[in-house]
Design a protein around this motif. Structure first.
Motif, PDB file in Angstrom:
ATOM      1  N   UNK A  12       0.831  -1.203   0.000  1.00 43.27           N
ATOM      2  CA  UNK A  12       0.000   0.000   0.000  1.00 43.27           C
ATOM      3  C   UNK A  12       0.865   1.251   0.000  1.00 43.27           C
ATOM      4  N   UNK A  13       1.930   1.265   0.808  1.00 38.03           N
ATOM      5  CA  UNK A  13       2.828   2.418   0.817  1.00 38.03           C
ATOM      6  C   UNK A  13       3.454   2.596  -0.565  1.00 38.03           C
ATOM      7  N   UNK A  14       3.789   1.485  -1.214  1.00 37.73           N
ATOM      8  CA  UNK A  14       4.362   1.579  -2.561  1.00 37.73           C
ATOM      9  C   UNK A  14       3.347   2.125  -3.570  1.00 37.73           C
ATOM     10  N   UNK A  15       2.075   1.747  -3.398  1.00 38.74           N
ATOM     11  CA  UNK A  15       1.026   2.285  -4.264  1.00 38.74           C
ATOM     12  C   UNK A  15       0.907   3.789  -4.069  1.00 38.74           C
ATOM     13  N   UNK A  17       3.161   5.876  -3.013  1.00 39.41           N
ATOM     14  CA  UNK A  17       4.342   6.531  -3.578  1.00 39.41           C
ATOM     15  C   UNK A  17       4.265   6.549  -5.104  1.00 39.41           C
ATOM     16  N   UNK A  18       3.823   5.430  -5.684  1.00 41.40           N
ATOM     17  CA  UNK A  18       3.711   5.325  -7.144  1.00 41.40           C
ATOM     18  C   UNK A  18       2.777   6.395  -7.703  1.00 41.40           C
ATOM     19  N   UNK A  19       1.710   6.704  -6.989  1.00 41.47           N
ATOM     20  CA  UNK A  19       0.728   7.677  -7.469  1.00 41.47           C
ATOM     21  C   UNK A  19       1.053   9.113  -7.065  1.00 41.47           C
ATOM     22  N   UNK A  20       2.136   9.289  -6.294  1.00 46.21           N
ATOM     23  CA  UNK A  20       2.544  10.620  -5.805  1.00 46.21           C
ATOM     24  C   UNK A  20       1.554  11.227  -4.819  1.00 46.21           C
ATOM     25  N   UNK A  21       0.652  10.407  -4.279  1.00 44.46           N
ATOM     26  CA  UNK A  21      -0.333  10.942  -3.346  1.00 44.46           C
ATOM     27  C   UNK A  21       0.289  11.217  -1.978  1.00 44.46           C
ATOM     28  N   UNK A 361       8.997   0.898  -9.550  1.00 47.41           N
ATOM     29  CA  UNK A 361       9.522   1.998 -10.359  1.00 47.41           C
ATOM     30  C   UNK A 361       9.954   3.183  -9.510  1.00 47.41           C
ATOM     31  N   UNK A 362       9.502   3.211  -8.246  1.00 47.27           N
ATOM     32  CA  UNK A 362       9.903   4.294  -7.347  1.00 47.27           C
ATOM     33  C   UNK A 362      10.353   3.687  -6.027  1.00 47.27           C
ATOM     34  N   UNK A 363      11.414   4.254  -5.465  1.00 50.58           N
ATOM     35  CA  UNK A 363      11.975   3.758  -4.212  1.00 50.58           C
ATOM     36  C   UNK A 363      11.148   4.278  -3.039  1.00 50.58           C
ATOM     37  N   UNK A 364      10.675   3.398  -2.135  1.00 51.68           N
ATOM     38  CA  UNK A 364       9.905   3.857  -0.976  1.00 51.68           C
ATOM     39  C   UNK A 364      10.636   4.883  -0.130  1.00 51.68           C
ATOM     40  N   UNK A 365      11.969   4.877  -0.180  1.00 54.28           N
ATOM     41  CA  UNK A 365      12.721   5.843   0.624  1.00 54.28           C
ATOM     42  C   UNK A 365      12.517   7.267   0.134  1.00 54.28           C
ATOM     43  N   UNK A 366      12.004   7.421  -1.105  1.00 52.63           N
ATOM     44  CA  UNK A 366      11.765   8.763  -1.626  1.00 52.63           C
ATOM     45  C   UNK A 366      10.696   9.489  -0.824  1.00 52.63           C
ATOM     46  N   UNK A 367       9.843   8.734  -0.148  1.00 49.13           N
ATOM     47  CA  UNK A 367       8.770   9.338   0.636  1.00 49.13           C
ATOM     48  C   UNK A 367       9.193   9.627   2.060  1.00 49.13           C
ATOM     49  N   UNK A 368      10.461   9.371   2.393  1.00 52.40           N
ATOM     50  CA  UNK A 368      10.884   9.481   3.785  1.00 52.40           C
ATOM     51  C   UNK A 368      10.682  10.886   4.323  1.00 52.40           C
ATOM     52  N   UNK A 369      10.973  11.908   3.499  1.00 51.91           N
ATOM     53  CA  UNK A 369      10.844  13.274   3.987  1.00 51.91           C
ATOM     54  C   UNK A 369       9.407  13.688   4.190  1.00 51.91           C
TER      55      UNK A 369
END
Length: 373
Positions: A12-15, A17-21, A361-369
């Motif tokens: 779910x977290x990956x979803x 992040x994938x959608x930029x929500x 396609x997107x790294x979950x760590x990108x959402x860390x901030x």
């Protein structure tokens, strides 16, 4: 009113992040993950070091559990050197437990509190799925610094999820019609969904996505879930005064055929008044007295200010939507995490688009901030 925690490294977290929500969401870590064992609540060990410190196991069992956790942590499906001679695609999970000499109590919390299985049928199934589930638990726990459980939860509650998607949809020109009473799905002469009508207005479409309540006659009831919502003025005892916590009661520990779940959150996540906690106790109905079935979970809570109990049918669609354009989600099971629900969402996506959603396609760590732990 079906709150569920999210695995920090889960699908779910990956979803999201994938959608930029995630740019419209703020998360906070969940304080603890616990399991009931022999009538007491214990923190769930998920790493080799936690296994050595856990009071759940004796000295020799800790060493055996540590060996198992090291194997899981190092396991890579694409690297045969990490398999150590075990073919998890054919080997049943019971045989893997036996290989490491784990006892029944350890097997119980690994299967139900780490791999999050709802019953013991997984023991006779190929081990790969379970090992990957335990690895996901570990990876989620170590995804961000300072996590004391593998779970995260949005500040202000799950209502933030549809609100965030509404904001993202508006950016791309989407239209939301909220608070529409008696929404009805419209069909053409061949029985295919062509729109949704409410209060004299109709939105035309090529297909409709919704939960079972909008599609009478197109779903079947597969079980019932009983839930108690409890408002309290204190944290759940024996959870280190946690502001948010999950407790899993494995079926064998409470003499049932299915697990029981306790979800607790508080003012720390901005979902309750100051100094108030909200706990949910839920399980699959097995008897003619559903409320009484919740007794083992309710007993863990301590004094309760208010309690509200509901019993609901869990529905699933009769078809996958290809013929009638009705893509229907399954009802919510009693679990207090999203791992089963997100699989249903991804399955619907595949039926609509004909392809799997690429979550790598997107790294979950990108959402860390964007996550306030």
């Amino acid at each position: 009113m079906v709150p569920k925690f999210m695995m920090a490294n889960g699908k779910l977290v990956r979803v999201l992040i994938h959608t930029d929500v995630t740019k419209y969401l703020e998360f906070k870590a969940v304080d603890g993950s616990y399991v009931l064992n022999k009538g007491k609540v214990y923190k769930v060990p998920a790493t080799d070091m936690e296994a050595l410190r856990s009071p759940l196991m004796g000295l020799f069992e800790k060493r055996r559990a540590r060996s198992f956790f090291l194997y899981v942590q190092d396991y890579e499906e694409s690297n045969p050197q990490t398999h150590k001679g075990l073919d998890l695609r054919t080997m049943p999970m019971a045989a893997v437990y036996q290989h490491y000499g784990l006892d029944a109590q350890t097997i119980d919390f690994i299967g139900h509190a780490l791999a999050l299985h709802r019953d013991d049928r997984y023991l006779d199934q190929p081990a790969l799925s379970t090992v990957l589930k335990v690895k996901l638990y570990h990876d989620s726990l170590t995804r961000y610094d300072g996590l004391t459980s593998p779970y995260i939860y949005p500040r202000y509650g799950l209502g933030e999820l549809p609100q965030a998607f509404a904001r993202l949809s508006a950016v791309y020109g989407g239209t939301y019609m909220l608070n529409k009473a008696d929404a009805t799905v419209l069909y053409n002469d061949s029985g295919k969904a062509v729109g949704v009508s409410s209060e004299g207005e109709t939105a035309k479409c090529k297909f409709v996505v919704g939960d079972p309540s909008y599609f009478h006659g197109k779903t079947r009831s597969i079980s019932k879930v009983v839930r108690a919502v409890c408002i309290m003025s204190h944290p759940i005892p024996n959870t280190d005064n946690a502001h948010s916590v999950q407790i899993i009661l494995p079926q064998k520990q409470i003499g049932r055929r299915s697990d029981m779940y306790v979800f607790c959150c508080s003012y720390a996540h901005n979902v309750a008044a100051n100094n108030k906690w909200i706990a949910f106790v839920s399980t699959t109905v097995e008897t003619s007295t559903p409320e009484l079935e919740l007794a083992p979970g309710l007993a863990l809570l301590g004094p309760v200010d208010e309690k509200f109990v509901s019993i609901v049918d869990v529905h699933e669609p009769l078809e996958n939507g290809a013929k009638d354009g009705c893509y229907i989600s399954k009802g919510y099971d009693p679990t207090t995490h999203f791992e089963t629900t997100v699989e249903d969402v991804l399955d619907i996506y595949k039926h609509i688009t004909g392809k799997d959603l690429d979550l790598d396609s997107k790294d979950p760590r990108l959402a860390h901030h964007q996550e306030a732990m």
